[in-house]
Design a protein around this motif. Structure first.
Motif, PDB file in Angstrom:
ATOM      1  N   ILE A   8       0.827  -1.226   0.000  1.00  0.00           N
ATOM      2  CA  ILE A   8       0.000   0.000   0.000  1.00  0.00           C
ATOM      3  C   ILE A   8       0.853   1.265   0.000  1.00  0.00           C
ATOM      4  O   ILE A   8       0.551   2.237  -0.705  1.00  0.00           O
ATOM      5  CB  ILE A   8      -0.933  -0.013   1.236  1.00  0.00           C
ATOM      6  CG1 ILE A   8      -1.986  -1.105   1.107  1.00  0.00           C
ATOM      7  CG2 ILE A   8      -1.622   1.334   1.418  1.00  0.00           C
ATOM      8  CD1 ILE A   8      -2.783  -1.326   2.394  1.00  0.00           C
ATOM      9  N   ASP A  33      -2.278   8.482   9.218  1.00  0.00           N
ATOM     10  CA  ASP A  33      -2.727   7.086   9.283  1.00  0.00           C
ATOM     11  C   ASP A  33      -4.249   7.078   9.171  1.00  0.00           C
ATOM     12  O   ASP A  33      -4.936   7.802   9.907  1.00  0.00           O
ATOM     13  CB  ASP A  33      -2.272   6.457  10.610  1.00  0.00           C
ATOM     14  CG  ASP A  33      -2.392   4.950  10.603  1.00  0.00           C
ATOM     15  OD1 ASP A  33      -3.502   4.442  10.342  1.00  0.00           O
ATOM     16  OD2 ASP A  33      -1.400   4.276  10.868  1.00  0.00           O
ATOM     17  N   ILE A  34      -4.804   6.300   8.234  1.00  0.00           N
ATOM     18  CA  ILE A  34      -6.269   6.339   8.036  1.00  0.00           C
ATOM     19  C   ILE A  34      -7.036   5.434   9.010  1.00  0.00           C
ATOM     20  O   ILE A  34      -8.259   5.437   9.029  1.00  0.00           O
ATOM     21  CB  ILE A  34      -6.703   6.033   6.581  1.00  0.00           C
ATOM     22  CG1 ILE A  34      -6.195   4.683   6.100  1.00  0.00           C
ATOM     23  CG2 ILE A  34      -6.302   7.155   5.646  1.00  0.00           C
ATOM     24  CD1 ILE A  34      -6.880   4.228   4.811  1.00  0.00           C
ATOM     25  N   PHE A  35      -6.307   4.643   9.812  1.00  0.00           N
ATOM     26  CA  PHE A  35      -6.943   3.902  10.914  1.00  0.00           C
ATOM     27  C   PHE A  35      -6.248   4.363  12.201  1.00  0.00           C
ATOM     28  O   PHE A  35      -5.510   3.592  12.843  1.00  0.00           O
ATOM     29  CB  PHE A  35      -6.794   2.384  10.740  1.00  0.00           C
ATOM     30  CG  PHE A  35      -7.450   1.862   9.486  1.00  0.00           C
ATOM     31  CD1 PHE A  35      -8.809   1.555   9.475  1.00  0.00           C
ATOM     32  CD2 PHE A  35      -6.716   1.686   8.322  1.00  0.00           C
ATOM     33  CE1 PHE A  35      -9.418   1.072   8.316  1.00  0.00           C
ATOM     34  CE2 PHE A  35      -7.321   1.201   7.162  1.00  0.00           C
ATOM     35  CZ  PHE A  35      -8.679   0.904   7.160  1.00  0.00           C
ATOM     36  N   HIS A  41      -2.478  10.808  14.632  1.00  0.00           N
ATOM     37  CA  HIS A  41      -1.604   9.676  14.286  1.00  0.00           C
ATOM     38  C   HIS A  41      -1.060   9.871  12.866  1.00  0.00           C
ATOM     39  O   HIS A  41      -1.805   9.877  11.890  1.00  0.00           O
ATOM     40  CB  HIS A  41      -2.404   8.385  14.403  1.00  0.00           C
ATOM     41  CG  HIS A  41      -1.611   7.126  14.192  1.00  0.00           C
ATOM     42  ND1 HIS A  41      -2.102   5.886  14.533  1.00  0.00           N
ATOM     43  CD2 HIS A  41      -0.378   6.888  13.671  1.00  0.00           C
ATOM     44  CE1 HIS A  41      -1.210   4.951  14.240  1.00  0.00           C
ATOM     45  NE2 HIS A  41      -0.149   5.543  13.701  1.00  0.00           N
ATOM     46  N   PHE A  89       7.437  -1.234  13.727  1.00  0.00           N
ATOM     47  CA  PHE A  89       7.273  -2.680  13.882  1.00  0.00           C
ATOM     48  C   PHE A  89       8.002  -3.425  12.759  1.00  0.00           C
ATOM     49  O   PHE A  89       7.915  -3.026  11.596  1.00  0.00           O
ATOM     50  CB  PHE A  89       5.785  -3.046  13.833  1.00  0.00           C
ATOM     51  CG  PHE A  89       4.958  -2.335  14.863  1.00  0.00           C
ATOM     52  CD1 PHE A  89       4.734  -2.900  16.114  1.00  0.00           C
ATOM     53  CD2 PHE A  89       4.415  -1.088  14.609  1.00  0.00           C
ATOM     54  CE1 PHE A  89       3.979  -2.240  17.079  1.00  0.00           C
ATOM     55  CE2 PHE A  89       3.653  -0.413  15.564  1.00  0.00           C
ATOM     56  CZ  PHE A  89       3.438  -0.993  16.800  1.00  0.00           C
ATOM     57  N   GLN A  96       3.705  -5.712  12.459  1.00  0.00           N
ATOM     58  CA  GLN A  96       3.769  -5.006  11.176  1.00  0.00           C
ATOM     59  C   GLN A  96       2.692  -5.539  10.230  1.00  0.00           C
ATOM     60  O   GLN A  96       2.525  -6.762  10.087  1.00  0.00           O
ATOM     61  CB  GLN A  96       5.154  -5.170  10.537  1.00  0.00           C
ATOM     62  CG  GLN A  96       5.345  -4.337   9.271  1.00  0.00           C
ATOM     63  CD  GLN A  96       6.769  -4.393   8.720  1.00  0.00           C
ATOM     64  OE1 GLN A  96       7.596  -5.205   9.172  1.00  0.00           O
ATOM     65  NE2 GLN A  96       7.058  -3.542   7.759  1.00  0.00           N
ATOM     66  N   HIS A 104       5.540   5.366  13.212  1.00  0.00           N
ATOM     67  CA  HIS A 104       4.279   5.926  13.682  1.00  0.00           C
ATOM     68  C   HIS A 104       4.580   7.070  14.647  1.00  0.00           C
ATOM     69  O   HIS A 104       5.455   6.928  15.509  1.00  0.00           O
ATOM     70  CB  HIS A 104       3.486   4.884  14.483  1.00  0.00           C
ATOM     71  CG  HIS A 104       3.055   3.679  13.701  1.00  0.00           C
ATOM     72  ND1 HIS A 104       1.786   3.545  13.196  1.00  0.00           N
ATOM     73  CD2 HIS A 104       3.713   2.539  13.365  1.00  0.00           C
ATOM     74  CE1 HIS A 104       1.675   2.370  12.589  1.00  0.00           C
ATOM     75  NE2 HIS A 104       2.838   1.742  12.669  1.00  0.00           N
ATOM     76  N   HIS A 117      -3.067  -1.829  18.379  1.00  0.00           N
ATOM     77  CA  HIS A 117      -2.534  -1.620  17.036  1.00  0.00           C
ATOM     78  C   HIS A 117      -3.262  -2.557  16.067  1.00  0.00           C
ATOM     79  O   HIS A 117      -3.321  -3.759  16.286  1.00  0.00           O
ATOM     80  CB  HIS A 117      -1.031  -1.912  17.052  1.00  0.00           C
ATOM     81  CG  HIS A 117      -0.360  -1.670  15.743  1.00  0.00           C
ATOM     82  ND1 HIS A 117      -0.267  -0.428  15.174  1.00  0.00           N
ATOM     83  CD2 HIS A 117       0.230  -2.515  14.875  1.00  0.00           C
ATOM     84  CE1 HIS A 117       0.361  -0.524  14.025  1.00  0.00           C
ATOM     85  NE2 HIS A 117       0.675  -1.774  13.813  1.00  0.00           N
TER      86      HIS A 117
HETATM   87  P1  AMP Z   1       2.051  -1.384  10.761  1.00  0.00           P
HETATM   88  O1  AMP Z   1       0.969  -2.251  11.314  1.00  0.00           O
HETATM   89  O2  AMP Z   1       3.066  -0.937  11.747  1.00  0.00           O
HETATM   90  O3  AMP Z   1       2.641  -2.010   9.519  1.00  0.00           O
HETATM   91  O4  AMP Z   1       1.346  -0.040  10.338  1.00  0.00           O
HETATM   92  C1  AMP Z   1       0.636   0.128   9.171  1.00  0.00           C
HETATM   93  C2  AMP Z   1      -0.245   1.308   9.411  1.00  0.00           C
HETATM   94  O5  AMP Z   1      -0.720   1.756   8.172  1.00  0.00           O
HETATM   95  C3  AMP Z   1      -1.463   1.002  10.277  1.00  0.00           C
HETATM   96  O6  AMP Z   1      -1.455   1.855  11.409  1.00  0.00           O
HETATM   97  C4  AMP Z   1      -2.655   1.288   9.355  1.00  0.00           C
HETATM   98  O7  AMP Z   1      -3.693   1.894  10.030  1.00  0.00           O
HETATM   99  C5  AMP Z   1      -2.039   2.221   8.331  1.00  0.00           C
HETATM  100  N1  AMP Z   1      -2.631   2.201   7.015  1.00  0.00           N
HETATM  101  C6  AMP Z   1      -3.056   1.127   6.300  1.00  0.00           C
HETATM  102  N2  AMP Z   1      -3.478   1.512   5.086  1.00  0.00           N
HETATM  103  C7  AMP Z   1      -3.292   2.856   5.020  1.00  0.00           C
HETATM  104  C8  AMP Z   1      -3.540   3.857   4.022  1.00  0.00           C
HETATM  105  N3  AMP Z   1      -4.045   3.542   2.822  1.00  0.00           N
HETATM  106  N4  AMP Z   1      -3.240   5.140   4.308  1.00  0.00           N
HETATM  107  C9  AMP Z   1      -2.726   5.466   5.516  1.00  0.00           C
HETATM  108  N5  AMP Z   1      -2.464   4.578   6.495  1.00  0.00           N
HETATM  109  C10 AMP Z   1      -2.759   3.299   6.251  1.00  0.00           C
END
Ligand code: AMP
Length: 139
Positions: A8, A33-35, A41, A89, A96, A104, A117
């Motif tokens: 992504i 971060d969208i979530f 965040h 992560f 991750q 983050h 998370h």
């Molecule tokens: P990690 O789990 O450390 O790999 O973090 C990935 C992060 O990316 C998570 O906090 C998700 O909420 C975030 N995420 C996933 N898809 C997107 C997106 N399209 N735009 C922004 N953040 C995203």
């Protein structure tokens, strides 16, 4: 595991997916971060393709952490939290979920629980856009 150029964040870097951009320079890209695990965040990623901390060359890592500090200062200025959590992560077992290295930046307030998370809802795009603009204005 080999770096997957279809992840992504690689798509966001190529402009194939949208992002609420906060900051960009020759080496890094930063966006909301969208979530979100909390208000403000923010994520910072290198433009160099690397899955995790172990794969990113030292000079790119130096650029990434310096940019993370810079964006964190702006996030702190906007939201005035009690603290700022910086997290990173490596590997699914560590939490991750997107396999392009990222830091983050999560503002924290006394007494507020940190949601798990990967267990948060989708943020509101209009609110994320406002936050991205507010942070960008401090940079
Ligand atoms: P990690 O789990 O450390 O790999 O973090 C990935 C992060 O990316 C998570 O906090 C998700 O909420 C975030 N995420 C996933 N898809 C997107 C997106 N399209 N735009 C922004 N953040 C995203």
């Amino acid at each position: 595991m080999a770096y997957d150029p279809e992840n992504i964040f690689a798509k966001i870097l190529r402009g194939e997916l949208p992002a609420h951009k906060v900051y960009e320079d020759a080496h890094v890209f930063s966006f909301m971060d969208i979530f979100p695990q909390g208000k403000g965040h923010t994520l910072v990623i290198p433009k160099a393709p690397a899955e995790n901390l172990f794969d990113l060359p030292g000079d790119a890592l130096a650029n990434l952490i310096q940019a993370t500090q810079k964006v964190s200062v702006a996030v702190r200025d906007v939201f005035e939290p009690d603290g700022v959590l910086i997290a990173q992560f490596n590997g699914a077992a560590a939490g991750q979920t997107v396999f392009h290295i990222h830091f983050h930046i999560i503002p924290r307030w006394e007494g507020d629980a940190l949601p798990g998370h990967g267990h948060t809802g989708r943020g509101d795009d209009a609110e994320l856009a406002v936050m991205a603009k507010e942070i960008a204005a401090k940079l």
